[in-house]
Design a protein around this motif. Structure first.
Motif, mmCIF file in Angstrom:
data_model
loop_
_atom_site.group_PDB
_atom_site.id
_atom_site.type_symbol
_atom_site.label_atom_id
_atom_site.label_comp_id
_atom_site.label_asym_id
_atom_site.label_seq_id
_atom_site.Cartn_x
_atom_site.Cartn_y
_atom_site.Cartn_z
ATOM 1 N N TYR A 175 60.901 76.543 23.816
ATOM 2 C CA TYR A 175 62.044 77.387 23.500
ATOM 3 C C TYR A 175 63.104 77.247 24.594
ATOM 4 O O TYR A 175 62.787 77.163 25.778
ATOM 5 C CB TYR A 175 61.616 78.847 23.391
ATOM 6 C CG TYR A 175 60.605 79.125 22.295
ATOM 7 C CD1 TYR A 175 60.853 78.748 20.983
ATOM 8 C CD2 TYR A 175 59.411 79.785 22.580
ATOM 9 C CE1 TYR A 175 59.932 79.011 19.979
ATOM 10 C CE2 TYR A 175 58.490 80.055 21.585
ATOM 11 C CZ TYR A 175 58.750 79.665 20.288
ATOM 12 O OH TYR A 175 57.844 79.918 19.296
ATOM 13 N N ARG B 206 70.711 78.927 17.207
ATOM 14 C CA ARG B 206 69.435 78.430 17.729
ATOM 15 C C ARG B 206 68.515 79.588 18.126
ATOM 16 O O ARG B 206 67.321 79.568 17.834
ATOM 17 C CB ARG B 206 69.658 77.506 18.930
ATOM 18 C CG ARG B 206 68.336 76.981 19.465
ATOM 19 C CD ARG B 206 68.442 76.032 20.622
ATOM 20 N NE ARG B 206 67.090 75.597 20.974
ATOM 21 C CZ ARG B 206 66.473 74.537 20.465
ATOM 22 N NH1 ARG B 206 67.099 73.775 19.576
ATOM 23 N NH2 ARG B 206 65.238 74.248 20.818
ATOM 24 N N GLU C 84 64.725 80.252 16.885
ATOM 25 C CA GLU C 84 63.605 80.339 17.832
ATOM 26 C C GLU C 84 62.872 81.670 17.664
ATOM 27 O O GLU C 84 61.632 81.724 17.740
ATOM 28 C CB GLU C 84 64.114 80.182 19.260
ATOM 29 C CG GLU C 84 64.573 78.771 19.603
ATOM 30 C CD GLU C 84 64.944 78.605 21.065
ATOM 31 O OE1 GLU C 84 64.796 79.571 21.847
ATOM 32 O OE2 GLU C 84 65.380 77.498 21.447
ATOM 33 N N ALA D 241 72.746 75.842 12.966
ATOM 34 C CA ALA D 241 72.216 74.868 13.916
ATOM 35 C C ALA D 241 71.054 74.143 13.257
ATOM 36 O O ALA D 241 70.364 74.705 12.400
ATOM 37 C CB ALA D 241 71.744 75.560 15.195
ATOM 38 N N THR E 93 67.524 72.604 14.219
ATOM 39 C CA THR E 93 66.534 72.602 15.287
ATOM 40 C C THR E 93 65.181 72.213 14.707
ATOM 41 O O THR E 93 65.002 72.094 13.491
ATOM 42 C CB THR E 93 66.392 73.987 15.946
ATOM 43 O OG1 THR E 93 65.641 74.848 15.080
ATOM 44 C CG2 THR E 93 67.745 74.618 16.240
ATOM 45 N N ASP F 184 63.593 74.889 12.016
ATOM 46 C CA ASP F 184 64.306 75.245 10.783
ATOM 47 C C ASP F 184 63.392 75.768 9.678
ATOM 48 O O ASP F 184 63.819 76.569 8.845
ATOM 49 C CB ASP F 184 65.076 74.034 10.248
ATOM 50 C CG ASP F 184 66.278 73.684 11.118
ATOM 51 O OD1 ASP F 184 66.519 74.398 12.102
ATOM 52 O OD2 ASP F 184 66.954 72.695 10.812
#
Length: 280
Positions: A2, A30, A34, A83, A85, A88
């Motif tokens: 993270y 993001r 997370e 975003a 990442t 997702d």
């Protein structure tokens, strides 16, 4: 793994920390992804009975990051806050709760374990909504709750218009939404917005201690079903809510935890209840 949060698991508590202290933990796309992933991890981990969500440094969450807001304003599209990442696909919570709990932050109501917001400082805008969709809010005396939306020319966002009146009543909800005034920890407790208020240095221990007490005294399976009942029944008339409750009552007397609850009481010992995973 993270970049913008931290996750620590210390049986029976998972502590998730929003970790952008230099920005008062302002939310980015993001960070929100997370957070979802960390909740999946905590929900699936059998050691975890409850989850504490807090902020690093002197704030809980100042709302959406100003850079994200500028991108949204320039695009004229709230979808500009996006975003890509590795997180997702993270989907915490119980999909059986239905489509009403799939938008925005509403998924927090479907996570199978208690979530406690430990609000240690400023809690504004979407940060306010994030705390609102946790099951309980423990506040530091120096915490500051601010809806903030009216100050930015916005509406009551992220489901706040649905949940805040249910917690405080329509008049108090409108007061906080219209005025966007600062509400400290003691007033938040008096309003019913916070369930505990303690000095800041005791806040995290208080929230974690609450989870530890649950883990030693009550059934995590019961906690899961009670949370589901409360949030589902907000959407149902009394008759269907009672029908569902009676079905659960009939089933619960066949569960191992009911037997353990009776036996541990008769034997005058602490109960040894099953823990919950995402598959329960």
């Amino acid at each position: 793994m993270y970049q913008e949060i931290a996750l620590a698991i210390d049986d029976p508590v998972a502590t998730i920390t929003l970790n952008r202290p230099e920005k008062l933990n302002a939310l980015t796309a993001r960070m929100l992804l997370e957070l979802k992933h960390a909740l999946v991890v905590a929900e699936r981990d059998e050691r975890v009975v409850g989850i504490v969500l807090t902020g690093a440094g002197r704030g809980f969450c100042a709302g959406v990051d100003m850079g994200e807001l500028q991108r949204i304003q320039a695009a004229g599209d709230i979808g500009a806050m996006q975003a890509r990442t590795e997180f997702d696909d993270a989907q915490p919570g119980d999909p059986g709760m239905g489509p009403d709990y799939t938008r925005g932050l509403t998924y927090l109501l479907t996570v199978r374990k208690p979530i406690i917001a430990a609000v240690n400082g400023p809690c504004a805008g979407m940060g306010f909504s994030l705390a609102l969709f946790c099951d309980l809010r423990f506040a530091a005396e120096e915490a500051v709750f601010i809806t903030a939306y009216a100050r930015r020319g916005l509406v009551a966002e992220h489901g706040t218009s649905w949940l805040l009146p249910r917690l405080l009543g329509p008049a108090r909800a409108l007061d906080l939404l219209w005025s966007a005034r600062h509400v400290d920890g003691r007033e938040a407790f008096a309003l019913g917005l916070a369930q505990r208020v303690v000095p800041g240095e005791r806040l995290l221990a208080e929230a974690q201690g609450y989870v530890r007490a649950l883990a030693t005294t009550v059934s995590p399976v019961s906690l899961m079903h009670m949370k589901r009942q409360v949030y589902r029944h907000l959407m149902l008339p009394l008759g269907p809510a009672m029908e569902e409750t009676e079905q659960l009552m009939a089933a619960s007397v066949t569960w191992p935890d009911f037997q353990e609850g009776i036996v541990s009481f008769l034997e005058r010992r602490p109960p040894r209840f099953r823990r919950v995973t995402g598959a329960n």
